[in-house]
Design an enzyme around this catalytic site. Structure first.
Site, PDB file in Angstrom:
ATOM      1  CG  ASP A  40      40.590   9.722 -12.376  1.00  0.00           C
ATOM      2  OD1 ASP A  40      40.794  10.653 -11.580  1.00  0.00           O
ATOM      3  OD2 ASP A  40      39.621   8.949 -12.257  1.00  0.00           O
ATOM      4  CB  SER A  41      42.354   8.462  -8.471  1.00  0.00           C
ATOM      5  OG  SER A  41      41.012   8.819  -8.735  1.00  0.00           O
ATOM      6  CE1 TYR A  53      45.590   7.428  -6.809  1.00  0.00           C
ATOM      7  CE2 TYR A  53      46.138   9.481  -7.901  1.00  0.00           C
ATOM      8  CZ  TYR A  53      46.292   8.117  -7.773  1.00  0.00           C
ATOM      9  OH  TYR A  53      47.156   7.459  -8.623  1.00  0.00           O
ATOM     10  N   GLY A  54      41.136  10.841  -3.224  1.00  0.00           N
ATOM     11  CA  GLY A  54      40.502  12.011  -2.599  1.00  0.00           C
ATOM     12  C   GLY A  54      40.485  12.019  -1.085  1.00  0.00           C
ATOM     13  CB  CYS A  83      42.389  13.167 -11.255  1.00  0.00           C
ATOM     14  SG  CYS A  83      42.195  12.786  -9.505  1.00  0.00           S
ATOM     15  CB  THR A 138      42.001  14.316  -6.072  1.00  0.00           C
ATOM     16  OG1 THR A 138      40.602  14.127  -5.845  1.00  0.00           O
ATOM     17  CG2 THR A 138      42.771  14.163  -4.792  1.00  0.00           C
ATOM     18  CD  GLU A 196      35.024   4.147  -7.758  1.00  0.00           C
ATOM     19  OE1 GLU A 196      34.941   3.479  -6.720  1.00  0.00           O
ATOM     20  OE2 GLU A 196      36.026   4.801  -8.072  1.00  0.00           O
ATOM     21  CB  CYS A 205      35.152  15.101  -8.448  1.00  0.00           C
ATOM     22  SG  CYS A 205      35.471  13.321  -8.404  1.00  0.00           S
ATOM     23  CB  THR A 206      37.021  13.325 -13.640  1.00  0.00           C
ATOM     24  OG1 THR A 206      37.878  12.605 -12.744  1.00  0.00           O
ATOM     25  CG2 THR A 206      37.752  14.532 -14.174  1.00  0.00           C
ATOM     26  CG  HIS A 207      34.355   9.409  -9.882  1.00  0.00           C
ATOM     27  ND1 HIS A 207      35.714   9.563  -9.879  1.00  0.00           N
ATOM     28  CD2 HIS A 207      34.132   8.074  -9.741  1.00  0.00           C
ATOM     29  CE1 HIS A 207      36.283   8.371  -9.752  1.00  0.00           C
ATOM     30  NE2 HIS A 207      35.351   7.463  -9.665  1.00  0.00           N
TER      31      HIS A 207
HETATM   32  N1  DGL Z   1      38.278  11.254 -10.041  1.00  0.00           N
HETATM   33  C1  DGL Z   1      38.788  11.788  -8.805  1.00  0.00           C
HETATM   34  C2  DGL Z   1      38.755  13.321  -8.850  1.00  0.00           C
HETATM   35  O1  DGL Z   1      38.507  13.883  -9.880  1.00  0.00           O
HETATM   36  C3  DGL Z   1      37.962  11.348  -7.614  1.00  0.00           C
HETATM   37  C4  DGL Z   1      38.168   9.961  -7.120  1.00  0.00           C
HETATM   38  C5  DGL Z   1      39.188   9.832  -6.010  1.00  0.00           C
HETATM   39  O2  DGL Z   1      38.926  10.205  -4.865  1.00  0.00           O
HETATM   40  O3  DGL Z   1      40.229   9.323  -6.341  1.00  0.00           O
HETATM   41  O4  DGL Z   1      38.959  13.975  -7.891  1.00  0.00           O
END
Ligand code: DGL
Length: 272
Positions: free
Chosen positions: A11-12, A43-44, A74, A76, A153, A187-189
């Site tokens: 993941d990012s 990354y998003g 991820c 993204t 986060e 999004c995995t967050h």
């Molecule tokens: N975990 C990333 C996703 O699933 C989001 C965080 C990011 O922007 O890097 O998209």
């Protein structure tokens, strides 16, 4: 490639650990090698070219561990670089978009599905395109929720927290008004905000968590290819990050929902 080889998950940053949590539940005998690009997160908000370059480096690092499968945990990366990784990786690959979309079309009754993700995920329309292919006539309502990532986060996830509630309401109001009965947490967050999102959307809306669906999908792929580890003994994951591992334990516990035995090592991702 052998059935005892590890599954590479990346993941990012640390959001992908919400997927690792589900992998550990669904596939406890599998070794998970996780890379979180904590030095380059998020990354998003980045361009397509940058996200694709980072995804190639991340998978090159995982391949040094002889992994038997690679999972982009991820939204993204799955949305912006999924085609590239699927075409070029010599091992089975999955992102989070396809498994999650399959589940959403099975769950929806009124054919109105909401998708929330990062700006890059939403502007790629990855989920929308996949859902429309799987269920012609489906109505898809997409919304970028960039502030959800820093909220998670920073641990501002309590369903009773006024800031959490206000940001959730601000982003999700149009989705609630559109009458969706299914909402993809793209999004995995975002699974960490599940309670706050569910409180706002109401009981009638089913939330689809990409981590669980992806773990189930990976189990199916490995089983079909005869690559499931036959040993029943649970194995501890190995974690790698591209910035300091200080503080990793506390955040990892938040995402994994428990304290667990693990190693965490910092690597230089620019070398790959
Ligand atoms: N975990 C990333 C996703 O699933 C989001 C965080 C990011 O922007 O890097 O998209």
């Amino acid at each position: 490639m052998s059935s005892s080889d590890a599954i590479g998950v990346f993941d990012s940053g640390l959001g992908g650990l919400s997927a690792v949590k589900e992998f550990l539940r669904v596939l406890p005998a599998e070794k998970i090698v996780y890379f979180g690009d904590t030095g380059r997160v998020p990354y998003g908000t980045r361009s397509r070219d940058t996200i694709r370059k980072y995804a190639v480096q991340d998978t090159a690092f995982l391949r040094t561990h002889n992994v038997k499968m690679i999972v982009a945990a991820c939204g993204t990366v799955s949305s912006v670089a999924g085609d590239l990784l699927r075409e070029t990786l010599p091992v089975p690959y999955t992102g989070v978009v396809n498994p999650t979309a399959y589940t959403a079309v099975r769950v929806t009754k009124n054919r109105k599905i909401g998708v929330i993700g990062t700006a890059a995920t939403v502007s790629s329309h990855s989920y929308k395109l996949r859902l429309e292919k799987l269920m012609p006539g489906v109505q898809v309502f997409e919304h970028a929720c960039p502030l959800f990532v820093p909220l998670v986060e920073n641990g501002i996830i309590d369903r009773n927290d006024e800031i959490t509630k206000a940001v959730v309401a601000r982003y999700l109001k149009p989705l609630r008004e559109s009458g969706v009965d299914t909402l993809i947490l793209g999004c995995t967050h975002f699974p960490l905000l599940r309670e706050a999102v569910s409180d706002y959307m109401g009981e009638g809306v089913t939330l689809i968590d990409s981590g669980l669906e992806t773990a189930l999908y990976a189990a199916k792929v490995l089983s079909e290819q005869g690559l499931l580890n036959p040993s029943p003994v649970p194995r501890s994951p190995e974690f790698y990050v591209s910035d300091t591992p200080d503080g990793f334990k506390a955040v990892a516990e938040l995402f994994l929902g428990r304290d667990m035995e693990h190693t965490v090592t910092q690597i230089d991702i620019e070398q790959y």
